[in-house]
Design a protein around this motif. Structure first.
Motif, PDB file in Angstrom:
ATOM      1  N   THR A 175       0.854  -1.191   0.000  1.00  0.00           N
ATOM      2  CA  THR A 175       0.000   0.000   0.000  1.00  0.00           C
ATOM      3  C   THR A 175       0.885   1.234   0.000  1.00  0.00           C
ATOM      4  OG1 THR A 175      -0.073   0.252   2.411  1.00  0.00           O
ATOM      5  CG2 THR A 175      -1.678  -1.259   1.409  1.00  0.00           C
ATOM      6  N   TRP A 176       0.258   2.396  -0.177  1.00  0.00           N
ATOM      7  CA  TRP A 176       1.014   3.642  -0.133  1.00  0.00           C
ATOM      8  C   TRP A 176       1.611   3.876   1.248  1.00  0.00           C
ATOM      9  CZ3 TRP A 176       2.474   6.705  -4.102  1.00  0.00           C
ATOM     10  CH2 TRP A 176       1.918   6.403  -5.337  1.00  0.00           C
ATOM     11  N   GLU A 177       0.934   3.450   2.290  1.00  0.00           N
ATOM     12  CA  GLU A 177       1.451   3.617   3.654  1.00  0.00           C
ATOM     13  C   GLU A 177       2.751   2.828   3.850  1.00  0.00           C
ATOM     14  OE1 GLU A 177      -1.687   2.906   2.877  1.00  0.00           O
ATOM     15  OE2 GLU A 177      -2.683   4.765   3.514  1.00  0.00           O
ATOM     16  N   ASP A 178       2.880   1.718   3.145  1.00  0.00           N
ATOM     17  CA  ASP A 178       4.083   0.886   3.255  1.00  0.00           C
ATOM     18  C   ASP A 178       5.313   1.551   2.651  1.00  0.00           C
ATOM     19  OD1 ASP A 178       2.559  -1.123   4.452  1.00  0.00           O
ATOM     20  OD2 ASP A 178       2.103  -2.067   2.523  1.00  0.00           O
ATOM     21  N   CYS A 180       6.409   4.468   3.459  1.00  0.00           N
ATOM     22  CA  CYS A 180       7.078   5.281   4.480  1.00  0.00           C
ATOM     23  C   CYS A 180       8.405   4.630   4.876  1.00  0.00           C
ATOM     24  CB  CYS A 180       6.183   5.436   5.708  1.00  0.00           C
ATOM     25  SG  CYS A 180       4.692   6.417   5.400  1.00  0.00           S
ATOM     26  N   LEU A 195       0.484  11.647  -5.461  1.00  0.00           N
ATOM     27  CA  LEU A 195       0.179  10.713  -4.381  1.00  0.00           C
ATOM     28  C   LEU A 195       1.384  10.502  -3.484  1.00  0.00           C
ATOM     29  CD1 LEU A 195      -1.946   7.999  -6.224  1.00  0.00           C
ATOM     30  CD2 LEU A 195      -2.729   9.549  -4.428  1.00  0.00           C
ATOM     31  N   ALA A 196       2.561  10.405  -4.103  1.00  0.00           N
ATOM     32  CA  ALA A 196       3.783  10.225  -3.313  1.00  0.00           C
ATOM     33  C   ALA A 196       4.042  11.434  -2.422  1.00  0.00           C
ATOM     34  CB  ALA A 196       4.972   9.978  -4.244  1.00  0.00           C
ATOM     35  N   GLN A 199       1.575  11.288   0.394  1.00  0.00           N
ATOM     36  CA  GLN A 199       1.929  10.256   1.369  1.00  0.00           C
ATOM     37  C   GLN A 199       3.136  10.678   2.201  1.00  0.00           C
ATOM     38  OE1 GLN A 199       0.204   7.425   2.098  1.00  0.00           O
ATOM     39  NE2 GLN A 199       1.645   7.347   3.815  1.00  0.00           N
ATOM     40  N   LYS A 201       3.868  13.512   3.324  1.00  0.00           N
ATOM     41  CA  LYS A 201       3.423  14.385   4.415  1.00  0.00           C
ATOM     42  C   LYS A 201       2.846  13.586   5.575  1.00  0.00           C
ATOM     43  CE  LYS A 201       2.359  18.274   1.329  1.00  0.00           C
ATOM     44  NZ  LYS A 201       1.280  19.144   0.782  1.00  0.00           N
ATOM     45  N   LYS A 202       2.334  12.405   5.271  1.00  0.00           N
ATOM     46  CA  LYS A 202       1.724  11.566   6.300  1.00  0.00           C
ATOM     47  C   LYS A 202       2.725  10.660   7.003  1.00  0.00           C
ATOM     48  CE  LYS A 202      -2.507  11.208   3.493  1.00  0.00           C
ATOM     49  NZ  LYS A 202      -3.389  10.253   2.767  1.00  0.00           N
ATOM     50  N   CYS A 203       3.909  10.502   6.410  1.00  0.00           N
ATOM     51  CA  CYS A 203       4.858   9.517   6.927  1.00  0.00           C
ATOM     52  C   CYS A 203       5.584   9.959   8.193  1.00  0.00           C
ATOM     53  CB  CYS A 203       5.884   9.169   5.848  1.00  0.00           C
ATOM     54  SG  CYS A 203       5.222   8.104   4.535  1.00  0.00           S
ATOM     55  N   LEU A 208       9.516   9.401   3.536  1.00  0.00           N
ATOM     56  CA  LEU A 208       9.378   8.831   2.200  1.00  0.00           C
ATOM     57  C   LEU A 208      10.192   9.681   1.244  1.00  0.00           C
ATOM     58  CD1 LEU A 208       8.234   7.179  -0.138  1.00  0.00           C
ATOM     59  CD2 LEU A 208       6.130   8.537   0.003  1.00  0.00           C
TER      60      LEU A 208
END
Length: 314
Positions: A175-178, A180, A195-196, A199, A201-203, A208
């Motif tokens: 997944t995109w979370e993976d 990180c 998307l990258a 993501q 910003k969320k890691c 990432l």
């Protein structure tokens, strides 16, 4: 692999260059790299073609439709043996038989295609371009401001975004979370790039790292050489790379594709006659079976549509 129905956010679009960048790209257009004209394609049968009369008079006269395209995106459009081939050129040839004209593909960088169309260099843009409300309305997705008049889309395919890794070296990525704590390669200005960045910003502390390239092929080369943990691109492009690179030994798809949305042929808002002629031609290609043959030829049946729509993107 089943396409997700996740709604595509305004700032994340397949092969998306920000509309603001498009608006100011006119000065860069004259120096856009590698512009070439593809002279091949279906020979015109002129007024004998069933849909010839639907075309604007200027195109009836020239019997040529000038197409802006970033011809480095297999299997949608790419060069093989010096010829432009792929899903889009094959569809254009099939439409040309219905319209009695030749579609002349001209190579340009993706983020200058709409500007080139507005300046008259191209009459349409056909380049795995996602139909979005922002593009329809001429809105910069980052600022929310209207920066140009927008375009209409004749939609002909559906595609999501996929992650792929080196074969046998998924490193737990599904997944995109993976992603990180890892490094991903993408084509600059695409939904995968957006998307990258989202993501990343969320890691948080698990940073990432993103490396963006001018073309997807360059991103694939970097991953193949071990310079990253994963790549991300439109599903048909990722699937084609997985199937063909190294005879199928280089890459593998991981997880589900997301951000499913339509590809469309971009046409100027005022050029409704050409827009409607293209729609009629695509409908004829679907009805006579050529469309399905092209989808099967390139192994992209999953993205096929049975109904040609106008401006169906969100």
């Amino acid at each position: 692999m089943t396409a997700s129905t996740i709604r595509r956010p305004a700032a994340a679009r397949t092969r998306l260059a920000a509309a603001g960048a498009i608006a100011v790209a006119g000065a860069l257009l004259l120096t856009a790299c590698g512009d070439q004209t593809e002279k091949g394609g279906t020979e015109s049968s002129g007024s004998a073609a069933p849909l010839f009369s639907k075309l604007p008079k200027d195109i009836q006269s020239s019997k040529v439709v000038k197409v802006g395209s970033d011809i480095a995106y297999p299997p949608v459009e790419f060069k093989e043996g010096g010829k432009t081939v792929g899903i889009d050129p094959d569809l254009a040839d099939a439409m040309g038989k219905q319209l009695g004209v030749r579609f002349e593909f001209q190579n340009g960088t993706f983020d200058t295609l709409l500007t080139g169309m507005r300046s008259g260099r191209y009459q349409i843009a056909m380049s795995a371009m996602t139909d979005t409300k922002d593009r329809q309305n001429g809105v910069d997705p980052e600022s929310g401001k209207k920066v140009f008049e927008g375009v209409d889309f004749v939609d002909y395919f559906n595609a999501g975004v996929s992650i792929y890794t080196k074969k046998g070296k998924t490193k737990g990525i599904a997944t995109w979370e993976d992603l990180c704590g890892k490094k991903v390669v993408v084509q600059r200005g695409t939904v995968a790039h957006d998307l990258a960045k989202g993501q990343a910003k969320k890691c948080g502390k698990q940073k990432l790292s993103i490396e963006a390239f001018d073309t997807d092929v360059e991103a694939q080369t970097r991953l193949r050489a071990g310079g990253a943990d994963a790549g991300a691109s439109d599903f048909p492009v990722a699937a084609y790379a997985v199937k063909t690179s190294g005879g199928g030994k280089d890459f593998e798809l991981v997880g589900e594709q997301v951000e499913a949305a339509p590809y469309g042929i971009a046409v100027g808002k005022k050029n409704t006659e050409l827009r409607d002629a293209l729609k009629a031609a695509l409908e004829a290609v679907v009805e006579n079976g050529e469309y399905d043959k092209i989808m099967k030829k390139w192994g992209v049946e999953e993205g096929a549509t049975k109904e040609i729509k106008l401006n169906s993107g969100s």
